[in-house]
Design a protein around this motif. Structure first.
Motif, PDB file in Angstrom:
ATOM      1  N   MET A  88      20.987 -28.542 -36.385  1.00 16.57           N
ATOM      2  CA  MET A  88      21.520 -29.077 -35.234  1.00 16.57           C
ATOM      3  C   MET A  88      22.082 -27.833 -34.658  1.00 16.57           C
ATOM      4  SD  MET A  88      22.783 -32.900 -35.848  1.00 16.57           S
ATOM      5  CE  MET A  88      24.753 -32.260 -35.037  1.00 16.57           C
ATOM      6  N   ILE A  89      22.912 -27.100 -35.179  1.00 15.68           N
ATOM      7  CA  ILE A  89      23.635 -25.853 -34.625  1.00 15.68           C
ATOM      8  C   ILE A  89      22.619 -24.982 -33.924  1.00 15.68           C
ATOM      9  CG2 ILE A  89      25.430 -23.940 -34.882  1.00 15.68           C
ATOM     10  CD1 ILE A  89      26.859 -25.938 -36.765  1.00 15.68           C
ATOM     11  N   LEU A  90      21.650 -24.595 -34.847  1.00 17.18           N
ATOM     12  CA  LEU A  90      20.698 -23.496 -34.509  1.00 17.18           C
ATOM     13  C   LEU A  90      19.832 -24.030 -33.060  1.00 17.18           C
ATOM     14  CD1 LEU A  90      21.421 -22.323 -37.202  1.00 17.18           C
ATOM     15  CD2 LEU A  90      18.840 -21.694 -37.620  1.00 17.18           C
ATOM     16  N   ARG A  91      19.758 -25.318 -33.136  1.00 15.05           N
ATOM     17  CA  ARG A  91      19.015 -25.859 -32.006  1.00 15.05           C
ATOM     18  C   ARG A  91      19.721 -25.666 -30.639  1.00 15.05           C
ATOM     19  NH1 ARG A  91      16.945 -29.239 -36.050  1.00 15.05           N
ATOM     20  NH2 ARG A  91      18.372 -30.987 -35.539  1.00 15.05           N
ATOM     21  N   ARG A  92      21.058 -25.757 -31.054  1.00 16.09           N
ATOM     22  CA  ARG A  92      21.977 -25.690 -29.773  1.00 16.09           C
ATOM     23  C   ARG A  92      21.833 -24.037 -29.170  1.00 16.09           C
ATOM     24  NH1 ARG A  92      27.271 -27.935 -32.084  1.00 16.09           N
ATOM     25  NH2 ARG A  92      26.377 -29.990 -32.603  1.00 16.09           N
ATOM     26  N   VAL A  93      21.755 -23.389 -30.275  1.00 16.82           N
ATOM     27  CA  VAL A  93      21.538 -21.618 -29.811  1.00 16.82           C
ATOM     28  C   VAL A  93      20.159 -21.567 -29.159  1.00 16.82           C
ATOM     29  CG1 VAL A  93      21.051 -19.589 -30.833  1.00 16.82           C
ATOM     30  CG2 VAL A  93      22.922 -21.117 -31.748  1.00 16.82           C
ATOM     31  N   SER A  94      19.412 -22.312 -29.525  1.00 14.01           N
ATOM     32  CA  SER A  94      18.192 -22.285 -28.982  1.00 14.01           C
ATOM     33  C   SER A  94      18.140 -22.781 -27.351  1.00 14.01           C
ATOM     34  CB  SER A  94      16.960 -23.001 -29.788  1.00 14.01           C
ATOM     35  OG  SER A  94      15.582 -23.044 -28.942  1.00 14.01           O
ATOM     36  N   LYS A 101      11.382 -11.723 -20.510  1.00 17.22           N
ATOM     37  CA  LYS A 101      11.696 -13.142 -20.689  1.00 17.22           C
ATOM     38  C   LYS A 101      10.990 -13.657 -21.647  1.00 17.22           C
ATOM     39  CE  LYS A 101      12.820 -13.938 -15.646  1.00 17.22           C
ATOM     40  NZ  LYS A 101      12.104 -14.190 -14.394  1.00 17.22           N
ATOM     41  N   ALA A 102       9.524 -13.270 -21.900  1.00 15.62           N
ATOM     42  CA  ALA A 102       8.820 -13.758 -23.175  1.00 15.62           C
ATOM     43  C   ALA A 102       9.484 -13.381 -24.452  1.00 15.62           C
ATOM     44  CB  ALA A 102       7.441 -13.144 -22.951  1.00 15.62           C
ATOM     45  N   ASP A 103       9.905 -12.160 -24.506  1.00 13.29           N
ATOM     46  CA  ASP A 103      10.759 -11.810 -25.869  1.00 13.29           C
ATOM     47  C   ASP A 103      11.948 -12.658 -26.061  1.00 13.29           C
ATOM     48  OD1 ASP A 103       9.177  -9.789 -25.911  1.00 13.29           O
ATOM     49  OD2 ASP A 103      10.370  -8.382 -25.606  1.00 13.29           O
ATOM     50  N   ILE A 104      12.712 -13.193 -24.927  1.00 11.63           N
ATOM     51  CA  ILE A 104      13.916 -13.910 -25.194  1.00 11.63           C
ATOM     52  C   ILE A 104      13.624 -15.431 -25.395  1.00 11.63           C
ATOM     53  CG2 ILE A 104      15.929 -14.957 -23.874  1.00 11.63           C
ATOM     54  CD1 ILE A 104      15.809 -11.777 -24.650  1.00 11.63           C
ATOM     55  N   LEU A 105      12.654 -15.908 -24.844  1.00  7.39           N
ATOM     56  CA  LEU A 105      11.972 -17.382 -25.053  1.00  7.39           C
ATOM     57  C   LEU A 105      11.594 -17.334 -26.405  1.00  7.39           C
ATOM     58  CD1 LEU A 105      10.463 -18.159 -21.750  1.00  7.39           C
ATOM     59  CD2 LEU A 105      12.497 -19.195 -22.473  1.00  7.39           C
ATOM     60  N   SER A 106      10.825 -16.333 -26.950  1.00 10.31           N
ATOM     61  CA  SER A 106      10.437 -16.186 -28.316  1.00 10.31           C
ATOM     62  C   SER A 106      11.763 -16.441 -29.542  1.00 10.31           C
ATOM     63  CB  SER A 106       9.577 -15.062 -28.681  1.00 10.31           C
ATOM     64  OG  SER A 106      10.450 -13.827 -28.876  1.00 10.31           O
ATOM     65  N   TRP A 137      15.545  -0.728 -31.554  1.00  6.98           N
ATOM     66  CA  TRP A 137      15.620  -0.967 -29.916  1.00  6.98           C
ATOM     67  C   TRP A 137      14.336  -1.323 -29.184  1.00  6.98           C
ATOM     68  CZ3 TRP A 137      11.769   2.369 -28.037  1.00  6.98           C
ATOM     69  CH2 TRP A 137      11.523   3.097 -28.826  1.00  6.98           C
ATOM     70  N   ASN A 138      13.429  -1.653 -30.027  1.00  8.28           N
ATOM     71  CA  ASN A 138      12.210  -1.746 -28.943  1.00  8.28           C
ATOM     72  C   ASN A 138      12.045  -3.334 -28.590  1.00  8.28           C
ATOM     73  OD1 ASN A 138      11.820  -2.376 -31.823  1.00  8.28           O
ATOM     74  ND2 ASN A 138       9.453  -1.911 -31.586  1.00  8.28           N
ATOM     75  N   PHE A 139      12.573  -4.096 -29.512  1.00  7.13           N
ATOM     76  CA  PHE A 139      12.842  -5.495 -29.205  1.00  7.13           C
ATOM     77  C   PHE A 139      14.170  -6.065 -29.743  1.00  7.13           C
ATOM     78  CE2 PHE A 139       8.375  -4.860 -29.465  1.00  7.13           C
ATOM     79  CZ  PHE A 139       7.604  -5.563 -28.668  1.00  7.13           C
ATOM     80  N   PRO A 140      15.088  -5.831 -28.975  1.00  3.47           N
ATOM     81  CA  PRO A 140      16.696  -5.831 -29.357  1.00  3.47           C
ATOM     82  C   PRO A 140      16.909  -7.356 -29.710  1.00  3.47           C
ATOM     83  CG  PRO A 140      16.430  -4.411 -27.263  1.00  3.47           C
ATOM     84  CD  PRO A 140      14.945  -5.053 -27.539  1.00  3.47           C
ATOM     85  N   MET A 141      16.669  -8.157 -28.774  1.00  2.00           N
ATOM     86  CA  MET A 141      16.958  -9.432 -28.857  1.00  2.00           C
ATOM     87  C   MET A 141      16.216 -10.113 -30.155  1.00  2.00           C
ATOM     88  SD  MET A 141      19.425 -11.829 -27.836  1.00  2.00           S
ATOM     89  CE  MET A 141      19.598 -13.502 -27.127  1.00  2.00           C
ATOM     90  N   GLN A 142      14.718  -9.758 -29.948  1.00  2.00           N
ATOM     91  CA  GLN A 142      14.017 -10.583 -30.918  1.00  2.00           C
ATOM     92  C   GLN A 142      14.191 -10.040 -32.387  1.00  2.00           C
ATOM     93  OE1 GLN A 142       9.595  -9.395 -31.193  1.00  2.00           O
ATOM     94  NE2 GLN A 142       9.531 -11.285 -30.333  1.00  2.00           N
ATOM     95  N   THR A 143      14.559  -8.631 -32.586  1.00  6.45           N
ATOM     96  CA  THR A 143      14.722  -8.056 -33.838  1.00  6.45           C
ATOM     97  C   THR A 143      16.028  -8.753 -34.431  1.00  6.45           C
ATOM     98  OG1 THR A 143      14.026  -6.058 -33.058  1.00  6.45           O
ATOM     99  CG2 THR A 143      15.296  -5.982 -35.121  1.00  6.45           C
ATOM    100  N   ALA A 144      16.859  -8.965 -33.685  1.00  9.77           N
ATOM    101  CA  ALA A 144      18.211  -9.622 -34.116  1.00  9.77           C
ATOM    102  C   ALA A 144      17.989 -11.117 -34.566  1.00  9.77           C
ATOM    103  CB  ALA A 144      19.281  -9.397 -32.932  1.00  9.77           C
ATOM    104  N   SER A 145      17.282 -11.613 -33.713  1.00  5.94           N
ATOM    105  CA  SER A 145      16.875 -13.303 -33.948  1.00  5.94           C
ATOM    106  C   SER A 145      16.316 -13.636 -35.356  1.00  5.94           C
ATOM    107  CB  SER A 145      16.154 -13.883 -32.681  1.00  5.94           C
ATOM    108  OG  SER A 145      16.951 -13.947 -31.556  1.00  5.94           O
ATOM    109  N   TRP A 146      15.142 -12.662 -35.513  1.00  2.93           N
ATOM    110  CA  TRP A 146      14.138 -12.701 -36.555  1.00  2.93           C
ATOM    111  C   TRP A 146      15.069 -12.383 -38.085  1.00  2.93           C
ATOM    112  CZ3 TRP A 146       8.889  -9.839 -36.101  1.00  2.93           C
ATOM    113  CH2 TRP A 146       8.080 -10.210 -35.165  1.00  2.93           C
TER     114      TRP A 146
END
Length: 498
Positions: free
Chosen positions: A79-85, A111-116, A160-169
């Motif tokens: 539930m907490i992870l879905r709130r993050v999403s 924007k596509a990266d962040i939504l992913s 550095w090439n996909f900063p938010m996506q790398t972190a989320s993965w």
């Protein structure tokens, strides 16, 4: 009562470390480094580099948080992870602007990266952590069962090439499995991970569950060598990956996931739809200014369609808009740094000196209003030989190499002529051929009539020098949990073997 609305702090770049639930600056004795905004070449932030003592402080905060977090049921963690999403989706525009300022890629891509990233947190919110029940006899008096348990504190080092996506993965599966995280972003793009830490804090995870410590090689080594950290996950170059693996085994042995570089090929067969294949070749080379580890710079084209394919490719590439990455119409943004731009330009110039033919682009571009930005035209080269550096090395820039071939055997040999093994692409209307090639190509990701697709449902990782371990999908759970096997005798009898 609803949760208070999430807002990115206005003074975000004034303090880019996040330890124990609070964004902080480190001591005045820490060395500092400047972070440059690729679109204009200006200093975005000046950041202190984390020392070993800062990593230990973060790791101790993570240990305390992990003990609390491990007691939270998987359903509640979900539930907490879905709130993050949800927060990521609601704030996609604001987060994307920071991603562009941090990285330089076009805002449409950001924007596509962040939504992913939101998709990633959604997927891991429902992760299966169930163990097995294993009967050991016909009657249920002897059996075993397994438990999946968290590793504890995970050290993650991002790219550095996909900063938010790398972190989320890394962060989403790690915390879904009950771990806490000490995260070090790339010093070239340090902001996104701090926004993610704020979001997790906002949804109410224990203070210290995600800690962000900025820095370079010394900070990364401290993560690998900390006895409080039980596992390391790294995305980056092969050279650094080897150092990470050595450091992680230099004191206490700990498991490592390495998602490294590549030198991939995209094979365009004679029966391909040329328009589709041109789009695929561009997707394989020009996303994020070519700064994508799975890119296929070697575009292998059957000689029978070489001329129409090349003509269509040059036409389509010349239509791409190079501009301010904050503009929605821009398709080619800024390279990550002045140094990296010069490195990519050096590969282009070196190839021409070695006899390659420059078909299109390859020059530094000047964007109106941003004279100091790090802009480079997408480049197309032909007349490539296996002896050239561009044929062998990972360029990590928008440099597409057209390489003709005659036979299927020749195409397969060229595609496998690399020490890497991250990705490959196949364009053909013959599905039998496509699946046959997908089986024979030595790579962890194969794309048929597409390229550079990713999904949180599908494992991502490489063969050979492209690393080991996988991110995304069920495979990621294997790398953020450990098995415990428990044998049970419920018979109240035990034969004495002595």
């Amino acid at each position: 009562m609803g949760m208070q609305k999430f807002v990115i702090p206005k003074n975000l770049t004034k303090a880019l470390h996040f330890i124990g639930g609070t964004r902080i600056n480190l001591g005045s004795y820490n060395p500092t480094f400047d972070v440059f905004e690729p679109r204009n070449g200006q200093v975005l932030a000046t950041v202190e580099e984390g020392k070993r003592s800062d990593i230990e402080e973060a790791a101790q905060a993570a240990l305390g948080a992990q003990e609390k977090w491990a007691l939270v049921s998987p359903a509640e963690r979900g539930m907490i992870l879905r709130r993050v999403s949800d927060i990521i989706r609601h704030n996609v525009d604001d987060i994307s602007v920071w991603e562009v300022r941090d990285n330089g890629k076009p805002i449409s891509e950001a924007k596509a990266d962040i939504l992913s990233c939101a998709d990633t947190f959604d997927y891991f919110s429902g992760v299966d952590l169930n163990g097995e029940h294993i009967p050991l006899a016909d009657v249920d008096e002897r059996f075993a069962y397994t438990r999946r348990e968290p590793l504890g504190v995970v050290g993650c080092i991002g790219a550095w090439n996909f900063p938010m996506q790398t972190a989320s993965w890394k962060i989403a599966p790690a915390i879904a499995c009950g771990n806490a995280v000490v995260y070090k972003p790339s010093p070239l793009a340090p902001v996104s991970a701090v926004i993610l830490a704020h979001i997790l804090h906002h949804v109410g995870v224990p203070d210290g569950l995600l800690n962000v410590v900025q820095g370079g090689a010394h900070t990364g080594a401290a993560i690998c060598q900390s006895r409080a950290i039980s596992k390391v996950s790294f995305t980056g170059s092969v050279v650094t990956g080897k150092i990470i693996a050595q450091n992680a085994a230099s004191d206490f042995v700990k498991p490592v996931t390495l998602e490294l570089g590549g030198k991939s090929s995209c094979i365009i067969f004679e029966d391909s739809n040329i328009e589709l294949a041109v789009t695929g070749a561009m997707m394989a080379n020009f996303f994020s200014q070519g700064q994508v580890c799975s890119n296929a710079s070697k575009v292998l084209v059957h000689k029978s369609i070489l001329e129409p394919f090349t003509k269509a490719l040059v036409e389509r590439t010349s239509e791409m808009i190079i501009g301010d990455p904050l503009n929605e119409s821009t398709r080619i943004g800024a390279t990550i740094s002045a140094e990296h731009l010069e490195k990519v330009k050096g590969y282009i110039d070196g190839a021409v000196e070695e006899g390659a033919h420059l078909i299109h682009g390859g020059n530094r571009a000047v964007v109106n209003g941003l004279p100091n930005g790090y802009f480079l035209e997408p480049c197309i080269l032909s007349n490539i030989t296996p002896q050239m550096k561009v044929y062998k090395d990972e360029i990590f820039g928008s440099v597409l190499l057209i390489i003709p071939f005659d036979t299927d055997e020749e195409a397969l040999r060229i595609a496998n002529d690399t020490t890497f093994g991250l990705a490959a692409g196949i364009f053909t209307n013959n599905l039998s051929k496509a699946h046959g090639f997908a089986r024979k190509i030595r790579a962890g990701n194969v794309y048929i009539n597409t390229f550079n697709d990713v999904s949180p449902y599908v494992p991502f990782g490489g063969y050979n020098q492209s690393g080991y371990g996988r991110e995304n999908g069920k495979a990621a759970v294997e790398h953020y949990t450990q098995y415990k096997s428990i044998f049970v005798n419920a018979s109240n009898k035990l034969e004495n073997p002595f």
